[in-house]
Design an enzyme around this catalytic site. Structure first.
Site, PDB file in Angstrom:
ATOM      1  N   TYR A  33       0.443  -0.967  -0.261  1.00 56.07           N
ATOM      2  CA  TYR A  33       0.159  -0.228  -0.174  1.00 56.07           C
ATOM      3  C   TYR A  33       0.788   1.171   0.140  1.00 56.07           C
ATOM      4  O   TYR A  33       2.345   1.372   0.304  1.00 56.07           O
ATOM      5  CB  TYR A  33      -1.444   0.175   1.713  1.00 56.07           C
ATOM      6  CG  TYR A  33      -0.401   0.444   2.674  1.00 56.07           C
ATOM      7  CD1 TYR A  33       0.591  -0.290   2.867  1.00 56.07           C
ATOM      8  CD2 TYR A  33      -0.864   1.492   2.992  1.00 56.07           C
ATOM      9  CE1 TYR A  33       0.482  -0.255   4.365  1.00 56.07           C
ATOM     10  CE2 TYR A  33      -0.242   1.542   4.399  1.00 56.07           C
ATOM     11  CZ  TYR A  33       1.060   1.024   4.573  1.00 56.07           C
ATOM     12  OH  TYR A  33       0.856   1.209   6.009  1.00 56.07           O
ATOM     13  N   ARG A  52       8.115   3.596  -4.406  1.00 50.21           N
ATOM     14  CA  ARG A  52       8.480   3.073  -3.766  1.00 50.21           C
ATOM     15  C   ARG A  52       7.012   2.024  -3.774  1.00 50.21           C
ATOM     16  O   ARG A  52       7.825   0.870  -3.527  1.00 50.21           O
ATOM     17  CB  ARG A  52       7.952   3.979  -1.964  1.00 50.21           C
ATOM     18  CG  ARG A  52       7.926   2.632  -0.808  1.00 50.21           C
ATOM     19  CD  ARG A  52       7.626   3.046   0.231  1.00 50.21           C
ATOM     20  NE  ARG A  52       6.199   4.304   0.448  1.00 50.21           N
ATOM     21  CZ  ARG A  52       6.042   4.797   1.752  1.00 50.21           C
ATOM     22  NH1 ARG A  52       7.820   5.580   2.030  1.00 50.21           N
ATOM     23  NH2 ARG A  52       5.655   5.676   1.669  1.00 50.21           N
ATOM     24  N   ARG A 100      -8.059 -20.139  -2.994  1.00 47.31           N
ATOM     25  CA  ARG A 100      -7.580 -20.142  -1.622  1.00 47.31           C
ATOM     26  C   ARG A 100      -6.203 -20.586  -1.396  1.00 47.31           C
ATOM     27  O   ARG A 100      -7.174 -22.015  -1.615  1.00 47.31           O
ATOM     28  CB  ARG A 100      -8.100 -20.443  -0.232  1.00 47.31           C
ATOM     29  CG  ARG A 100      -6.831 -19.982   1.445  1.00 47.31           C
ATOM     30  CD  ARG A 100      -8.378 -19.971   2.374  1.00 47.31           C
ATOM     31  NE  ARG A 100      -7.233 -19.109   3.469  1.00 47.31           N
ATOM     32  CZ  ARG A 100      -5.658 -20.212   3.884  1.00 47.31           C
ATOM     33  NH1 ARG A 100      -5.737 -21.148   3.652  1.00 47.31           N
ATOM     34  NH2 ARG A 100      -5.096 -19.562   4.310  1.00 47.31           N
ATOM     35  N   HIS A 102      -2.580 -21.028  -0.633  1.00 49.09           N
ATOM     36  CA  HIS A 102      -0.514 -20.576   0.041  1.00 49.09           C
ATOM     37  C   HIS A 102      -0.273 -20.573  -0.967  1.00 49.09           C
ATOM     38  O   HIS A 102       0.819 -19.626  -1.328  1.00 49.09           O
ATOM     39  CB  HIS A 102      -0.206 -21.358   0.589  1.00 49.09           C
ATOM     40  CG  HIS A 102      -0.864 -21.395   2.229  1.00 49.09           C
ATOM     41  ND1 HIS A 102      -1.480 -22.047   2.267  1.00 49.09           N
ATOM     42  CD2 HIS A 102      -0.702 -20.451   3.546  1.00 49.09           C
ATOM     43  CE1 HIS A 102      -2.545 -21.472   3.235  1.00 49.09           C
ATOM     44  NE2 HIS A 102      -1.903 -20.507   4.096  1.00 49.09           N
ATOM     45  N   LYS A 146       5.940  -1.647   1.613  1.00 49.83           N
ATOM     46  CA  LYS A 146       5.163  -0.826   2.254  1.00 49.83           C
ATOM     47  C   LYS A 146       4.286  -2.567   2.452  1.00 49.83           C
ATOM     48  O   LYS A 146       2.966  -2.134   1.725  1.00 49.83           O
ATOM     49  CB  LYS A 146       5.058   0.183   2.027  1.00 49.83           C
ATOM     50  CG  LYS A 146       4.163   0.898   2.630  1.00 49.83           C
ATOM     51  CD  LYS A 146       4.385   2.601   2.397  1.00 49.83           C
ATOM     52  CE  LYS A 146       3.488   3.806   3.229  1.00 49.83           C
ATOM     53  NZ  LYS A 146       3.275   3.292   4.545  1.00 49.83           N
ATOM     54  N   GLU A 178      12.294   2.253  14.245  1.00 54.47           N
ATOM     55  CA  GLU A 178      11.235   2.315  13.427  1.00 54.47           C
ATOM     56  C   GLU A 178      10.457   2.858  14.388  1.00 54.47           C
ATOM     57  O   GLU A 178      10.305   2.562  16.032  1.00 54.47           O
ATOM     58  CB  GLU A 178      10.675   2.689  12.214  1.00 54.47           C
ATOM     59  CG  GLU A 178      10.451   2.134  11.825  1.00 54.47           C
ATOM     60  CD  GLU A 178      10.166   1.496  10.571  1.00 54.47           C
ATOM     61  OE1 GLU A 178       9.360   1.958   9.943  1.00 54.47           O
ATOM     62  OE2 GLU A 178       9.877   0.525  10.147  1.00 54.47           O
ATOM     63  N   LEU A 202      11.235   1.035   7.418  1.00 57.29           N
ATOM     64  CA  LEU A 202      10.310   1.718   5.544  1.00 57.29           C
ATOM     65  C   LEU A 202      11.530   3.131   5.351  1.00 57.29           C
ATOM     66  O   LEU A 202      11.835   4.142   6.152  1.00 57.29           O
ATOM     67  CB  LEU A 202       9.311   1.797   5.905  1.00 57.29           C
ATOM     68  CG  LEU A 202       8.457   2.510   4.672  1.00 57.29           C
ATOM     69  CD1 LEU A 202       8.379   1.231   4.190  1.00 57.29           C
ATOM     70  CD2 LEU A 202       6.738   3.002   5.195  1.00 57.29           C
TER      71      LEU A 202
HETATM   72  N1  PDD Z   1       2.516   5.323   7.551  1.00 54.59           N
HETATM   73  N2  PDD Z   1       7.011   3.675   9.093  1.00 54.59           N
HETATM   74  C1  PDD Z   1       6.316   2.687   9.051  1.00 54.59           C
HETATM   75  C2  PDD Z   1       5.841   2.126   9.973  1.00 54.59           C
HETATM   76  C3  PDD Z   1       4.492   3.561   8.784  1.00 54.59           C
HETATM   77  O1  PDD Z   1       3.668   3.015   8.799  1.00 54.59           O
HETATM   78  C4  PDD Z   1       4.963   5.161   8.035  1.00 54.59           C
HETATM   79  C5  PDD Z   1       4.192   5.860   7.167  1.00 54.59           C
HETATM   80  C6  PDD Z   1       6.611   5.776   8.260  1.00 54.59           C
HETATM   81  C7  PDD Z   1       6.741   6.980   7.369  1.00 54.59           C
HETATM   82  O2  PDD Z   1       7.094   6.482   6.260  1.00 54.59           O
HETATM   83  P1  PDD Z   1       6.042   7.744   4.978  1.00 54.59           P
HETATM   84  O3  PDD Z   1       6.943   8.874   5.547  1.00 54.59           O
HETATM   85  O4  PDD Z   1       6.703   7.346   3.591  1.00 54.59           O
HETATM   86  O5  PDD Z   1       4.874   8.722   5.401  1.00 54.59           O
HETATM   87  C8  PDD Z   1       7.461   4.977   8.248  1.00 54.59           C
HETATM   88  C9  PDD Z   1       1.634   6.232   6.709  1.00 54.59           C
HETATM   89  C10 PDD Z   1       1.288   6.914   7.110  1.00 54.59           C
HETATM   90  C11 PDD Z   1       0.333   4.528   7.389  1.00 54.59           C
HETATM   91  O6  PDD Z   1       0.624   3.440   7.399  1.00 54.59           O
HETATM   92  O7  PDD Z   1      -0.690   5.399   7.372  1.00 54.59           O
END
Ligand code: PDD
Length: 288
Positions: A33, A52, A100, A102, A146, A178, A202
């Site tokens: 996402y 990304r 479904r 895997h 992501k 993070e 991330l």
């Molecule tokens: N989340 N690290 C994680 C685990 C995140 O989920 C996010 C952002 C970031 C920051 O990334 P960016 O600056 O590209 O938004 C770092 C989004 C906003 C969310 O899950 O809603």
């Protein structure tokens, strides 16, 4: 006001959108996402987010259904239809629908996105400041993807919210990686320290902009894991994300950070970030 969604090429009311129960996103969290901010009806850093997305999709071997510039045009169409000025696009790409199993074969992916309004962020230096609580990092080793598989993040975030905090800070082997929904930075004198991106972090788009701005303010960037002692001694701590931009931290576990006020360097970074938003979108930026 009707909310609109773009689903596999069609724009329709969000409430009318239907996804199969055998979509692999639903059954396996088999997807990726993006969250992209828009200001004054204009997308901010869309090419970076879509690059990304492409890397994330390749990371789990989903063939990206649209080329990035074409996708950006489609998102702009949806944004125009939504009539919203300030908010975020939520975009999700899953491997698609199949009985479904895997083991995945090849199938058309499911791509969707919709726009949602967001409240304005506080003025630079203002706002209540976020409260952070540390938790053990139990996530996988591919956090650069992501992924929509966010259960460890969700459990961590809910655990700390139940204790009155805003964000969970992940700790692995004594080092800060993070947060559950954001990247984290600490300032120690002129040094700005944040963990390198990769298996546990991330590549945040907001993080990248902060690293670009930092040297222009005379800061020395160090990309390395932060020890807990260092975090306790930090002059300033802030977190970054697309939706929060740069948010100053007021508390770290039981330790107040500074005097419970936004630090001067964080405020300068917030101002410089907002200058970039203004320059890129022409937005006058309403603030809370
Ligand atoms: N989340 N690290 C994680 C685990 C995140 O989920 C996010 C952002 C970031 C920051 O990334 P960016 O600056 O590209 O938004 C770092 C989004 C906003 C969310 O899950 O809603």
């Amino acid at each position: 006001m009707t909310e609109w969604i773009w689903l596999n090429g069609d724009i329709l009311p969000l409430g009318d959108a239907k996804i199969s129960v055998e979509d692999r996103g639903f059954q396996f969290a088999d997807g990726v996402y993006e969250v992209i901010r828009f200001y004054d009806g204009k997308l901010f850093t869309a090419p970076e987010h879509l690059a990304r997305l492409k890397r994330s999709a390749e990371g789990i071997k989903i063939p990206p259904p649209l080329e990035s510039t074409h996708l950006e045009t489609e998102i702009e169409k949806l944004l125009g239809a939504s009539g919203l000025q300030d908010g975020m696009i939520y975009l999700q790409l899953t491997r698609g629908v199949a009985p479904r199993d895997h083991v995945y074969g090849s199938m058309p992916p499911t791509l969707l996105f919709y726009a949602r309004e967001l409240p304005p962020v506080p003025e630079p230096g203002a706002g209540p400041g976020v409260k952070l609580i540390s938790v053990e990092d139990q996530r996988w080793q591919r956090c650069w993807i992501k992924s929509i598989a966010l259960l460890p993040n969700i459990l961590a975030k809910n655990e700390v919210v139940a204790q009155g905090a805003d964000e969970a800070v992940f700790i692995e082997n004594g080092l800060v990686t993070e947060c559950s929904t954001s990247n984290i930075f600490a300032l120690l004198g002129p040094r700005l320290i944040t963990h390198p991106v990769g298996p546990k972090v991330l590549p945040g788009i907001t993080r990248e902009l902060v690293l670009e701005i930092a040297p222009t303010l005379g800061l020395i960037v160090e990309e390395r894991g932060l020890g807990l002692d260092e975090l306790r001694q930090a002059d300033e701590i802030f977190i970054t994300s697309t939706t929060r931009e740069i948010a100053w931290a007021a508390r770290w576990n039981d330790h107040p950070i500074r005097t419970g006020r936004c630090g001067p360097i964080t405020e300068k970074l917030q101002q410089a970030y907002r200058d970039k938003v203004r320059a890129a979108t022409g937005s006058a930026l309403t603030t809370a």
